[in-house]
Design a protein around this motif. Structure first.
Motif, PDB file in Angstrom:
ATOM      1  N   VAL A 416      27.216 -16.628  25.830  1.00  0.00           N
ATOM      2  CA  VAL A 416      26.810 -17.323  27.046  1.00  0.00           C
ATOM      3  C   VAL A 416      26.292 -18.732  26.737  1.00  0.00           C
ATOM      4  CG1 VAL A 416      26.259 -15.199  28.309  1.00  0.00           C
ATOM      5  CG2 VAL A 416      24.494 -16.321  26.906  1.00  0.00           C
ATOM      6  N   LEU A 417      26.252 -19.551  27.799  1.00  0.00           N
ATOM      7  CA  LEU A 417      25.645 -20.881  27.757  1.00  0.00           C
ATOM      8  C   LEU A 417      25.018 -21.167  29.113  1.00  0.00           C
ATOM      9  CD1 LEU A 417      28.291 -23.070  25.874  1.00  0.00           C
ATOM     10  CD2 LEU A 417      25.957 -22.565  25.103  1.00  0.00           C
ATOM     11  N   PRO A 418      24.023 -22.076  29.179  1.00  0.00           N
ATOM     12  CA  PRO A 418      23.391 -22.382  30.466  1.00  0.00           C
ATOM     13  C   PRO A 418      24.367 -23.048  31.435  1.00  0.00           C
ATOM     14  CG  PRO A 418      22.047 -23.140  28.629  1.00  0.00           C
ATOM     15  CD  PRO A 418      23.376 -22.781  28.063  1.00  0.00           C
ATOM     16  N   CYS A 438      28.721 -24.821  21.903  1.00  0.00           N
ATOM     17  CA  CYS A 438      27.930 -25.489  20.879  1.00  0.00           C
ATOM     18  C   CYS A 438      28.300 -24.980  19.489  1.00  0.00           C
ATOM     19  CB  CYS A 438      26.440 -25.269  21.132  1.00  0.00           C
ATOM     20  SG  CYS A 438      25.380 -26.088  19.906  1.00  0.00           S
ATOM     21  N   PRO A 439      28.697 -25.858  18.567  1.00  0.00           N
ATOM     22  CA  PRO A 439      29.059 -25.435  17.208  1.00  0.00           C
ATOM     23  C   PRO A 439      27.873 -24.937  16.400  1.00  0.00           C
ATOM     24  CG  PRO A 439      29.956 -27.606  17.729  1.00  0.00           C
ATOM     25  CD  PRO A 439      28.945 -27.285  18.782  1.00  0.00           C
ATOM     26  N   GLN A 440      26.655 -25.328  16.807  1.00  0.00           N
ATOM     27  CA  GLN A 440      25.483 -24.988  16.002  1.00  0.00           C
ATOM     28  C   GLN A 440      24.617 -23.873  16.594  1.00  0.00           C
ATOM     29  OE1 GLN A 440      23.395 -27.951  13.629  1.00  0.00           O
ATOM     30  NE2 GLN A 440      24.238 -29.509  15.020  1.00  0.00           N
ATOM     31  N   ILE A 441      24.683 -23.653  17.908  1.00  0.00           N
ATOM     32  CA  ILE A 441      23.877 -22.615  18.548  1.00  0.00           C
ATOM     33  C   ILE A 441      24.809 -21.628  19.248  1.00  0.00           C
ATOM     34  CG2 ILE A 441      22.072 -22.091  20.217  1.00  0.00           C
ATOM     35  CD1 ILE A 441      21.058 -24.935  19.918  1.00  0.00           C
ATOM     36  N   ASN A 442      24.766 -20.393  18.822  1.00  0.00           N
ATOM     37  CA  ASN A 442      25.516 -19.320  19.487  1.00  0.00           C
ATOM     38  C   ASN A 442      24.531 -18.415  20.206  1.00  0.00           C
ATOM     39  OD1 ASN A 442      28.423 -18.629  17.350  1.00  0.00           O
ATOM     40  ND2 ASN A 442      27.799 -20.470  18.426  1.00  0.00           N
ATOM     41  N   ILE A 443      24.725 -18.253  21.507  1.00  0.00           N
ATOM     42  CA  ILE A 443      23.837 -17.400  22.309  1.00  0.00           C
ATOM     43  C   ILE A 443      24.629 -16.188  22.784  1.00  0.00           C
ATOM     44  CG2 ILE A 443      22.263 -17.284  24.275  1.00  0.00           C
ATOM     45  CD1 ILE A 443      22.185 -20.336  24.274  1.00  0.00           C
ATOM     46  N   TYR A 444      24.056 -14.994  22.559  1.00  0.00           N
ATOM     47  CA  TYR A 444      24.711 -13.757  22.987  1.00  0.00           C
ATOM     48  C   TYR A 444      23.753 -12.935  23.839  1.00  0.00           C
ATOM     49  CZ  TYR A 444      28.421 -14.631  19.602  1.00  0.00           C
ATOM     50  OH  TYR A 444      29.465 -15.178  18.916  1.00  0.00           O
ATOM     51  N   THR A 445      24.289 -12.386  24.931  1.00  0.00           N
ATOM     52  CA  THR A 445      23.531 -11.446  25.755  1.00  0.00           C
ATOM     53  C   THR A 445      23.959 -10.034  25.381  1.00  0.00           C
ATOM     54  OG1 THR A 445      23.299 -12.971  27.606  1.00  0.00           O
ATOM     55  CG2 THR A 445      23.076 -10.624  28.091  1.00  0.00           C
ATOM     56  N   PHE A 558      28.770 -30.912  24.717  1.00  0.00           N
ATOM     57  CA  PHE A 558      27.714 -31.060  25.724  1.00  0.00           C
ATOM     58  C   PHE A 558      27.328 -29.706  26.349  1.00  0.00           C
ATOM     59  CE2 PHE A 558      30.043 -35.250  26.145  1.00  0.00           C
ATOM     60  CZ  PHE A 558      29.214 -35.919  25.247  1.00  0.00           C
ATOM     61  N   ALA A 559      27.008 -28.743  25.478  1.00  0.00           N
ATOM     62  CA  ALA A 559      26.660 -27.401  25.942  1.00  0.00           C
ATOM     63  C   ALA A 559      25.294 -27.357  26.627  1.00  0.00           C
ATOM     64  CB  ALA A 559      26.674 -26.424  24.764  1.00  0.00           C
ATOM     65  N   PHE A 560      24.399 -28.293  26.269  1.00  0.00           N
ATOM     66  CA  PHE A 560      23.054 -28.329  26.839  1.00  0.00           C
ATOM     67  C   PHE A 560      22.785 -29.709  27.439  1.00  0.00           C
ATOM     68  CE2 PHE A 560      23.173 -25.498  23.158  1.00  0.00           C
ATOM     69  CZ  PHE A 560      22.738 -24.295  23.715  1.00  0.00           C
ATOM     70  N   HIS A 561      21.727 -29.826  28.243  1.00  0.00           N
ATOM     71  CA  HIS A 561      21.342 -31.117  28.839  1.00  0.00           C
ATOM     72  C   HIS A 561      21.112 -32.173  27.774  1.00  0.00           C
ATOM     73  CE1 HIS A 561      21.118 -30.001  33.000  1.00  0.00           C
ATOM     74  NE2 HIS A 561      20.268 -29.000  32.778  1.00  0.00           N
ATOM     75  N   GLU A 562      20.523 -31.723  26.661  1.00  0.00           N
ATOM     76  CA  GLU A 562      20.121 -32.657  25.627  1.00  0.00           C
ATOM     77  C   GLU A 562      21.288 -33.196  24.797  1.00  0.00           C
ATOM     78  OE1 GLU A 562      16.920 -29.901  26.759  1.00  0.00           O
ATOM     79  OE2 GLU A 562      18.999 -29.648  26.130  1.00  0.00           O
TER      80      GLU A 562
END
Length: 584
Positions: A416-418, A438-445, A558-562
């Motif tokens: 997932v991603l926001p 994001c290549p550096q942050i992987n988020i899993y639910t 650009f997976a996140f606002h930042e």
């Protein structure tokens, strides 16, 4: 006069109700006790002794106010097999050992575990037992002679087929009279026990017109004594214990299941709640004492318990009175019982088998055409063609395998991603794509239980999708209700592998049960105290701060606002980032 404890608020009118109910159930229990004992391969008086001692003790020490204990149809195939293999004396030892096992089960509070036996298994073996009881009475109903008793269903059916030429029309007629009397009295005289009417009427007719032409209790087993047996402690040795412990476990298991099913039925009829552990202790005490007086194993009798309630029982006194009534009838009328034809017993047992067969539930489960149908059929067929122990073991094993297979599909691991277009920037699976990840942050639910049946799914999905070696792996575990040691082991292995490659594992929203497992196994310390977060947003804030910012330069995901700011920032920049703690 008021009684304390289980008899609090007990008055004389309540005793009158218990007296009437106990009297009626005691009369019902007489023919059934003899019939069950005969069908189990023992003498009829042993069934009466069991009814007296077990009936009183189960009422005194059990956990249900309305339970009526004694010999039951469910025990017939098991006890018959034990008698054939080991003899009556060893049956008493097995019953005594089963009593000890039941007491231990109650003391260790295992009563609730028996309730978790799948319904298809109980329906399957109950229906199988009904078939065995019914088929076992064909010989007595037809008056066949020269039959040799076998442990298994098919050899017994072969015996009947081979000896069909010895059919006795006097026996058939007597059985028909008994059956018609039971059916008619049940319809037109519901207050009078039908089995007693059928037994008395058919016995009288047989004595007047067919005397000497058919087998009776007296001619087959000898006269029934009109006294209780003397106390006799079985000769128990270690060799006998080793031999009989397995049959004892079978008796204890079946007795526990049957008694608690009966107690549940009583609860449903009265709106009360039984104490399952106390019930097991009561059953255990009864089965330890009864063999000392020649009785066979006993348990709660569903039909007699229901009759007890329907006739107005108020307290355990009705069960005690029922045992006393049986004792008085034994003292006064035992000599007359010797004249009862075996053909009169056959319809009574056949109707017991018919009533306990659970045919409607059997057909209902079969119609579903699910895995439960398969478990039901396997348990039923193995009960009929092998033995009850094999059937229950196979039914439980198959049920567990099928359950694990079903449960293995419950754990869903989603990347997932926001989504900035929805309220609170909730994370969504549809936000992940080849161009937006994001290549550096992987988020899993993680959604579902993480146990031995699902642990491989977690490992497989995450390893397959983290081949690019991200810097941070964030696991959202707020929807994981349960983690076992296998799930923890797979997760720990994943954490170790991830750390070896220089990555960091973060966990958010972990449930208390999972946290307790992690703390006990050391996974909590392996992940790191500062890597657990209550909310996903907090974990993302932490992850963004600990990125390799050099790799962010020029990134267009650009997976996140930042990400836009990070993409344009020079390698030396240490610019703080806005908080995203509202991500869920």
């Amino acid at each position: 006069m008021k009684w304390m404890g289980r008899y609090k608020g007990y008055h004389l009118p309540d005793f009158r109700k218990d007296l009437i109910s106990g009297l009626i159930v005691g009369i019902i229990a007489i023919p059934l006790g003899m019939a069950f004992a005969i069908a189990s391969g023992t003498k009829p008086e042993y069934g009466i002794y069991t009814t007296i001692f077990a009936g009183i003790l189960i009422a005194l020490f059990g956990g249900s106010k309305y339970q009526i204990g004694g010999p039951t149809g469910a025990f017939i195939p098991v006890l018959f097999t034990i008698v054939l293999q080991y003899g009556y004396e060893n049956l008493l030892i097995a019953g005594f050992l089963a009593g000890i096992i039941l007491v231990c089960m109650g003391l260790f509070r295992l009563g609730a575990l028996i309730k978790f036996i799948p319904r298809p298994v109980t329906i399957g073996f109950t229906a199988g037992i009904a078939v065995i009881i019914f088929s076992g009475q064909i010989g007595n109903l037809l008056g066949l002679t020269g039959l040799e008793k076998h442990e298994n269903f098919l050899p017994n059916m072969k015996e009947i087929a081979v000896h069909l030429t010895t059919i006795n029309l006097y026996s058939v007629t007597t059985a028909a009279i008994c059956l018609m009397a039971i059916l008619l009295s049940t319809k037109f005289l519901p207050k009078i026990p039908g089995s007693l009417v059928g037994l008395v009427l058919s016995s009288v007719v047989a004595s007047l017109f067919f005397k000497g032409h058919l087998a009776t209790i007296g001619s087959s087993f000898g006269a029934i004594p009109s006294t209780l047996p003397h106390f006799h402690f079985p000769h128990i040795t270690w060799d006998r214990i080793n031999t009989m412990i397995y049959p004892a476990l079978t008796i204890a298991m079946l007795g526990g299941i049957e008694s608690l099913l009966s107690a549940v039925v009583a609860d449903g009829m009265t709106g009360t709640r039984h104490n399952s552990n106390r019930e097991l202790i009561g059953q255990g005490i009864a089965n330890m004492v009864t063999p000392l007086f020649g009785g066979i194993p006993a348990t709660g009798a569903i039909a007699r318990t229901a009759a007890n309630i329907k006739n107005g029982a108020v307290s355990p006194f009705s069960g005690i009175i029922h045992g006393i009534v049986v004792f008085l009838i034994l003292i006064l009328f035992a000599p007359y019982a010797s004249n009862i034809p075996l053909a009169s017993m056959a319809p009574i047992l056949m109707l017991v088998a018919w009533n306990m067969s659970e045919r409607k539930e059997f057909a209902s489960v079969l119609k579903t055409k699910t895995s439960d149908s398969f478990v039901l059929l396997i348990t039923f067929l193995l009960t009929v063609f092998t033995n009850l122990t094999t059937a229950v073991e196979a039914g439980l094993i198959i049920s567990v395998i099928l359950f694990v297979k079903r449960m293995s599909g419950l754990l869903k691991v989603t990347k997932v991603l926001p989504d900035s277009s929805v309220r609170n920037n909730k994370v969504k699976a549809y936000m992940v794509s080849e161009a937006h990840d994001c290549p550096q942050i992987n988020i899993y639910t993680l959604d579902g239980p993480l146990f031995f049946g699902t642990a491989n799914i977690l490992e497989k999905i995450i390893i397959n999708s983290t081949h690019l070696k991200p810097k941070i792996l964030l696991l959202r575990m707020s929807k994981v209700p349960y983690v076992d040691t296998t799930g923890e082991f797979r997760l720990a292995r994943l954490v170790k592998d991830f750390k070896k490659s220089g990555g960091t594992v973060l966990i958010s929203g972990i449930q208390p049960q999972s946290m307790e497992v992690f703390e006990k196994t050391g996974l909590y310390m392996l992940v790191g105290e500062n890597c657990f977060f209550n909310h996903t947003g907090e974990a993302i804030d932490y992850a963004l701060i600990h990125l390799d910012h050099n790799k962010c330069i020029g990134c267009k995901h650009f997976a996140f606002h930042e990400c836009k700011k990070l993409s344009d920032t020079s390698p030396c920049s240490e610019t703080p980032f806005p908080a995203t703690s509202k991500v869920f």
